[in-house]
Scaffold this motif. Structure first.
Motif, PDB file in Angstrom:
ATOM      1  N   UNK A 191      -3.181  46.812  49.002  1.00  0.00           N
ATOM      2  CA  UNK A 191      -3.602  46.266  47.712  1.00  0.00           C
ATOM      3  C   UNK A 191      -2.493  45.436  47.072  1.00  0.00           C
ATOM      4  N   UNK A 192      -1.279  45.979  47.089  1.00  0.00           N
ATOM      5  CA  UNK A 192      -0.161  45.276  46.473  1.00  0.00           C
ATOM      6  C   UNK A 192       0.137  43.960  47.189  1.00  0.00           C
ATOM      7  N   UNK A 193       0.056  43.969  48.515  1.00  0.00           N
ATOM      8  CA  UNK A 193       0.320  42.749  49.288  1.00  0.00           C
ATOM      9  C   UNK A 193      -0.668  41.648  48.945  1.00  0.00           C
ATOM     10  N   UNK A 194      -1.876  42.018  48.587  1.00  0.00           N
ATOM     11  CA  UNK A 194      -2.904  41.040  48.236  1.00  0.00           C
ATOM     12  C   UNK A 194      -2.778  40.543  46.798  1.00  0.00           C
ATOM     13  N   UNK A 195      -2.187  41.367  45.925  1.00  0.00           N
ATOM     14  CA  UNK A 195      -2.212  41.069  44.500  1.00  0.00           C
ATOM     15  C   UNK A 195      -0.872  40.631  43.918  1.00  0.00           C
ATOM     16  N   UNK A 196       0.231  40.962  44.590  1.00  0.00           N
ATOM     17  CA  UNK A 196       1.568  40.728  44.042  1.00  0.00           C
ATOM     18  C   UNK A 196       2.239  39.556  44.750  1.00  0.00           C
ATOM     19  N   UNK A 197       2.868  38.675  43.965  1.00  0.00           N
ATOM     20  CA  UNK A 197       3.525  37.497  44.525  1.00  0.00           C
ATOM     21  C   UNK A 197       5.003  37.728  44.818  1.00  0.00           C
ATOM     22  N   UNK A 198       5.669  38.573  44.037  1.00  0.00           N
ATOM     23  CA  UNK A 198       7.096  38.799  44.268  1.00  0.00           C
ATOM     24  C   UNK A 198       7.290  39.657  45.518  1.00  0.00           C
ATOM     25  N   UNK A 199       8.472  39.621  46.119  1.00  0.00           N
ATOM     26  CA  UNK A 199       8.702  40.448  47.318  1.00  0.00           C
ATOM     27  C   UNK A 199       8.474  41.928  47.037  1.00  0.00           C
ATOM     28  N   UNK A 200       7.822  42.618  47.972  1.00  0.00           N
ATOM     29  CA  UNK A 200       7.631  44.065  47.839  1.00  0.00           C
ATOM     30  C   UNK A 200       8.081  44.743  49.119  1.00  0.00           C
ATOM     31  N   UNK A 201       8.747  45.865  48.943  1.00  0.00           N
ATOM     32  CA  UNK A 201       9.279  46.634  50.060  1.00  0.00           C
ATOM     33  C   UNK A 201       8.582  47.982  50.115  1.00  0.00           C
ATOM     34  N   UNK A 202       7.994  48.292  51.263  1.00  0.00           N
ATOM     35  CA  UNK A 202       7.420  49.620  51.465  1.00  0.00           C
ATOM     36  C   UNK A 202       8.564  50.608  51.618  1.00  0.00           C
ATOM     37  N   UNK A 203       8.417  51.783  51.015  1.00  0.00           N
ATOM     38  CA  UNK A 203       9.471  52.780  51.097  1.00  0.00           C
ATOM     39  C   UNK A 203       8.857  54.167  51.220  1.00  0.00           C
TER      40      UNK A 203
END
Length: 346
Positions: free
Chosen positions: A290-302
């Protein structure tokens, strides 16, 4: 709506200046810094400006336009002739935009008072958005390309610590987060300074957990805060534009709130159970998707990510991970880092 030619000419000049400034910032964000979030925010401003301008007849602007009789086309200053770096390009463009929007607000009062309120609101929005973007674009452009993020403590002797991170940076670790709740400020600064000095000749960078003061003192690239730590706004007020600000998020609402508040990146998790931290709930790969589809800034899975499940993370659409045990507990930490980085690049 008036036929005042002078007012239409003033409106047209300031509309062009504002749009050109926004396009300049958008292009730097998109093509130079490769910052999709900043580019999107500025693009939205540009479209909002276009929507306001469409409420008045374009032909009135075009009829009033006359660069041949503009007394200011030959006027210039030494400051306008050069720009020191991309940051100064963005700063100058942002100033042009806000000044032009203020002028537009006044000129709309003459030609179309009904549309003035929308322009006023756009100006206020632009103040906040452009400040956020300018601060983001001042920081180092390493972050958008970073994929492998390693949490590290201060337990090792300092010489061993620096040798260790040097090997891991060479093996493909892009970001190191100095996180040690048991270490005092002096120890954190000492290890942070050693890390930044070691990483200076590499493309890897250091982030400090929680402590903005430590991050600034040791010359780190960023600071990472949790949901119960210093707010993004407070961290930014202390750090200005000199630090990335990362935020831990545990659901889509928190991720969106962090992006809207100006976070440079977010951590999303926990994804799986972990040997280093206990959690009651695990948003898992559904959150990543969901976050990968909705968020533009870099996101790191942790959270519990390692060689046995990194493919699940990649399948969710996320190609950035933050790890600890997967590298530190490996028989060959450098080889473990290389393997994880390869998995992210597939």
């Amino acid at each position: 709506m008036t036929d005042n030619a002078e007012a239409w000419r003033l409106l047209d000049a300031n509309a062009n200046r504002a749009a050109e400034g926004l396009r300049t910032i958008e292009d730097v964000a998109r093509l130079v810094r490769e910052d999709a979030a900043s580019a999107l925010w500025v693009k939205q401003l540009r479209h909002e400006l276009s929507a306001v301008l469409q409420t008045v007849p374009r032909h009135q602007r075009l009829t009033a336009r006359s660069t041949a009789t503009d007394a200011g086309t030959a006027l210039t200053t030494l400051a306008e002739a050069t720009r020191e770096d991309w940051g100064s390009v963005v700063s100058a463009a942002a100033e042009r935009v806000t000044q032009s929007l203020r002028g537009l607000e006044e000129f709309f009062k003459v030609v179309s008072p009904a549309a003035n309120q929308a322009l006023k609101q756009l100006r206020y929005t632009a103040y906040d958005v452009l400040a956020r973007v300018e601060l983001r674009l001042q920081v180092q452009p390493v972050l958008p390309r970073s994929q492998l993020y390693l949490l590290i403590d201060c337990v090792r002797p300092l010489e061993e610590f620096t040798s260790y991170i040097a090997r891991l940076a060479e093996a493909g670790v892009d970001l190191f987060q100095l996180r040690d709740k048991s270490a005092d400020g002096a120890r954190l600064v000492a290890y942070g300074r050693a890390a930044t000095a070691t990483l200076q000749e590499t493309e890897a960078r250091l982030v400090v957990n929680d402590r903005v003061d430590v991050a600034l003192a040791c010359g780190a690239a960023g600071v990472h805060v949790g949901q119960d730590d210093l707010s993004i706004q407070d961290a930014r007020s202390v750090a200005g534009g000199s630090l990335w600000i990362g935020v831990s998020t545990h659901d889509v609402a928190q991720a969106q709130a962090a992006e809207s508040a100006g976070a440079d990146y977010i951590g999303c998790g926990p994804t799986f159970s972990s040997n280093t931290k206990e959690f009651d709930l695990f948003p898992g790969t559904d959150f990543l998707r969901q976050a990968s589809e909705m968020i533009e800034i870099p996101l790191f899975a942790i959270g519990g990510i390692g060689p046995g499940n990194v493919e699940q993370v990649v399948a969710s659409g996320c190609r950035r991970i933050a790890v600890s045990d997967a590298i530190h507990s490996a028989e060959d930490p450098a080889e473990a880092a290389r393997a994880l980085k390869t998995a992210l690049l597939v």
